[in-house]
Design a protein around this motif. Sequence first.
Motif, PDB file in Angstrom:
ATOM      1  N   MET A   1       0.762  -1.335  -0.039  1.00 35.15           N
ATOM      2  CA  MET A   1      -0.037   0.039   0.084  1.00 35.15           C
ATOM      3  C   MET A   1       0.940   1.239  -0.226  1.00 35.15           C
ATOM      4  O   MET A   1       0.484   2.337  -0.535  1.00 35.15           O
ATOM      5  CB  MET A   1      -1.056  -0.099   1.229  1.00 35.15           C
ATOM      6  CG  MET A   1      -2.039   1.023   1.157  1.00 35.15           C
ATOM      7  SD  MET A   1      -3.508   0.773   2.015  1.00 35.15           S
ATOM      8  CE  MET A   1      -3.195   0.934   3.583  1.00 35.15           C
ATOM      9  N   HIS A   2       2.017   1.179   0.580  1.00 37.13           N
ATOM     10  CA  HIS A   2       2.740   2.183   0.512  1.00 37.13           C
ATOM     11  C   HIS A   2       3.337   2.797  -0.796  1.00 37.13           C
ATOM     12  O   HIS A   2       3.611   3.856  -1.386  1.00 37.13           O
ATOM     13  CB  HIS A   2       4.167   2.141   1.360  1.00 37.13           C
ATOM     14  CG  HIS A   2       3.558   1.880   3.023  1.00 37.13           C
ATOM     15  ND1 HIS A   2       3.232   2.950   3.559  1.00 37.13           N
ATOM     16  CD2 HIS A   2       3.811   0.860   3.723  1.00 37.13           C
ATOM     17  CE1 HIS A   2       3.222   2.902   4.868  1.00 37.13           C
ATOM     18  NE2 HIS A   2       3.367   1.158   4.793  1.00 37.13           N
ATOM     19  N   ASP A   3       3.729   1.745  -1.640  1.00 40.14           N
ATOM     20  CA  ASP A   3       4.040   1.717  -2.961  1.00 40.14           C
ATOM     21  C   ASP A   3       2.867   2.567  -3.681  1.00 40.14           C
ATOM     22  O   ASP A   3       3.175   3.513  -4.643  1.00 40.14           O
ATOM     23  CB  ASP A   3       4.257   0.589  -3.569  1.00 40.14           C
ATOM     24  CG  ASP A   3       5.689   0.085  -3.344  1.00 40.14           C
ATOM     25  OD1 ASP A   3       6.552   0.629  -2.699  1.00 40.14           O
ATOM     26  OD2 ASP A   3       5.792  -1.441  -3.508  1.00 40.14           O
ATOM     27  N   MET A   4       1.705   2.441  -3.588  1.00 39.05           N
ATOM     28  CA  MET A   4       0.259   2.832  -4.127  1.00 39.05           C
ATOM     29  C   MET A   4       0.592   4.373  -3.782  1.00 39.05           C
ATOM     30  O   MET A   4       0.365   5.104  -4.554  1.00 39.05           O
ATOM     31  CB  MET A   4      -0.779   2.090  -4.058  1.00 39.05           C
ATOM     32  CG  MET A   4      -1.918   2.763  -4.696  1.00 39.05           C
ATOM     33  SD  MET A   4      -3.402   1.703  -4.778  1.00 39.05           S
ATOM     34  CE  MET A   4      -2.580   0.277  -5.293  1.00 39.05           C
ATOM     35  N   HIS A   5       0.475   4.703  -2.560  1.00 33.37           N
ATOM     36  CA  HIS A   5       0.597   5.970  -2.117  1.00 33.37           C
ATOM     37  C   HIS A   5       1.653   6.883  -2.615  1.00 33.37           C
ATOM     38  O   HIS A   5       1.586   7.899  -3.142  1.00 33.37           O
ATOM     39  CB  HIS A   5       0.987   5.747  -0.334  1.00 33.37           C
ATOM     40  CG  HIS A   5       0.802   7.441   0.007  1.00 33.37           C
ATOM     41  ND1 HIS A   5      -0.511   8.042   0.266  1.00 33.37           N
ATOM     42  CD2 HIS A   5       1.547   8.125   0.628  1.00 33.37           C
ATOM     43  CE1 HIS A   5      -0.272   9.303   0.803  1.00 33.37           C
ATOM     44  NE2 HIS A   5       0.891   9.244   1.286  1.00 33.37           N
ATOM     45  N   ARG A   6       3.107   6.360  -2.888  1.00 32.47           N
ATOM     46  CA  ARG A   6       3.698   6.985  -3.275  1.00 32.47           C
ATOM     47  C   ARG A   6       3.614   7.021  -4.966  1.00 32.47           C
ATOM     48  O   ARG A   6       4.407   8.145  -5.525  1.00 32.47           O
ATOM     49  CB  ARG A   6       5.337   6.007  -3.343  1.00 32.47           C
ATOM     50  CG  ARG A   6       6.053   6.372  -2.040  1.00 32.47           C
ATOM     51  CD  ARG A   6       7.406   5.962  -1.930  1.00 32.47           C
ATOM     52  NE  ARG A   6       7.437   4.315  -1.989  1.00 32.47           N
ATOM     53  CZ  ARG A   6       7.538   3.660  -0.523  1.00 32.47           C
ATOM     54  NH1 ARG A   6       7.261   4.243   0.281  1.00 32.47           N
ATOM     55  NH2 ARG A   6       7.345   2.345  -0.430  1.00 32.47           N
ATOM     56  N   ALA A   7       3.112   6.148  -5.629  1.00 27.58           N
ATOM     57  CA  ALA A   7       2.515   6.164  -7.125  1.00 27.58           C
ATOM     58  C   ALA A   7       1.758   7.350  -7.295  1.00 27.58           C
ATOM     59  O   ALA A   7       1.704   8.167  -7.992  1.00 27.58           O
ATOM     60  CB  ALA A   7       2.263   4.994  -7.570  1.00 27.58           C
ATOM     61  N   PHE A   8       0.614   7.620  -6.324  1.00 29.35           N
ATOM     62  CA  PHE A   8      -0.124   8.570  -6.528  1.00 29.35           C
ATOM     63  C   PHE A   8       0.504  10.066  -6.382  1.00 29.35           C
ATOM     64  O   PHE A   8       0.222  10.923  -6.846  1.00 29.35           O
ATOM     65  CB  PHE A   8      -1.484   8.477  -5.460  1.00 29.35           C
ATOM     66  CG  PHE A   8      -2.661   7.519  -5.891  1.00 29.35           C
ATOM     67  CD1 PHE A   8      -3.302   8.099  -6.973  1.00 29.35           C
ATOM     68  CD2 PHE A   8      -2.920   6.466  -5.205  1.00 29.35           C
ATOM     69  CE1 PHE A   8      -4.159   7.199  -7.369  1.00 29.35           C
ATOM     70  CE2 PHE A   8      -3.813   5.501  -5.796  1.00 29.35           C
ATOM     71  CZ  PHE A   8      -4.673   5.990  -6.930  1.00 29.35           C
ATOM     72  N   GLN A  27      -0.177   6.916 -16.064  1.00 29.95           N
ATOM     73  CA  GLN A  27       0.041   6.733 -14.758  1.00 29.95           C
ATOM     74  C   GLN A  27      -1.015   5.994 -13.747  1.00 29.95           C
ATOM     75  O   GLN A  27      -0.920   5.045 -13.131  1.00 29.95           O
ATOM     76  CB  GLN A  27       0.707   7.930 -13.964  1.00 29.95           C
ATOM     77  CG  GLN A  27       1.980   8.207 -14.323  1.00 29.95           C
ATOM     78  CD  GLN A  27       2.501   9.371 -13.802  1.00 29.95           C
ATOM     79  OE1 GLN A  27       2.182  10.560 -14.371  1.00 29.95           O
ATOM     80  NE2 GLN A  27       3.551   9.546 -13.054  1.00 29.95           N
ATOM     81  N   LEU A  28      -2.196   6.805 -13.983  1.00 34.47           N
ATOM     82  CA  LEU A  28      -3.389   6.423 -13.176  1.00 34.47           C
ATOM     83  C   LEU A  28      -3.788   4.925 -13.541  1.00 34.47           C
ATOM     84  O   LEU A  28      -4.050   3.940 -12.687  1.00 34.47           O
ATOM     85  CB  LEU A  28      -4.670   7.323 -13.596  1.00 34.47           C
ATOM     86  CG  LEU A  28      -5.599   7.252 -12.916  1.00 34.47           C
ATOM     87  CD1 LEU A  28      -5.362   7.100 -11.227  1.00 34.47           C
ATOM     88  CD2 LEU A  28      -6.821   7.966 -12.953  1.00 34.47           C
ATOM     89  N   CYS A  35      -4.470  -2.017  -8.387  1.00 36.88           N
ATOM     90  CA  CYS A  35      -5.509  -2.374  -7.589  1.00 36.88           C
ATOM     91  C   CYS A  35      -6.155  -3.427  -7.921  1.00 36.88           C
ATOM     92  O   CYS A  35      -6.432  -4.383  -6.946  1.00 36.88           O
ATOM     93  CB  CYS A  35      -6.626  -1.131  -7.615  1.00 36.88           C
ATOM     94  SG  CYS A  35      -5.795   0.513  -6.947  1.00 36.88           S
ATOM     95  N   VAL A  36      -6.488  -3.609  -9.146  1.00 38.09           N
ATOM     96  CA  VAL A  36      -7.023  -4.716  -9.814  1.00 38.09           C
ATOM     97  C   VAL A  36      -6.371  -6.070  -9.382  1.00 38.09           C
ATOM     98  O   VAL A  36      -7.033  -7.079  -9.021  1.00 38.09           O
ATOM     99  CB  VAL A  36      -7.358  -4.523 -11.123  1.00 38.09           C
ATOM    100  CG1 VAL A  36      -7.892  -6.027 -11.916  1.00 38.09           C
ATOM    101  CG2 VAL A  36      -8.310  -3.460 -11.486  1.00 38.09           C
TER     102      VAL A  36
END
Length: 50
Positions: A1-8, A27-28, A35-36
């Motif tokens: 989840m941290h990687d996703m936060h950084r990606a956003f 990017q989105l 997520c999927v």
Amino acid sequence: MHDMHRAFQQLAVDAREQGDPRQAQRQLAQIQNSCVACHATYRFVTADGE
């Protein structure tokens, strides 16, 4: 989840600095693919199989 936060966060930075809607959309899409994939891997199944 941290990687996703950084990606956003990176998406927001790139959108501000580059202003390229196509790049932001790419990017989105990558973030949503994560997520999927995660939801497909880690999902709850009830006792009746639903």
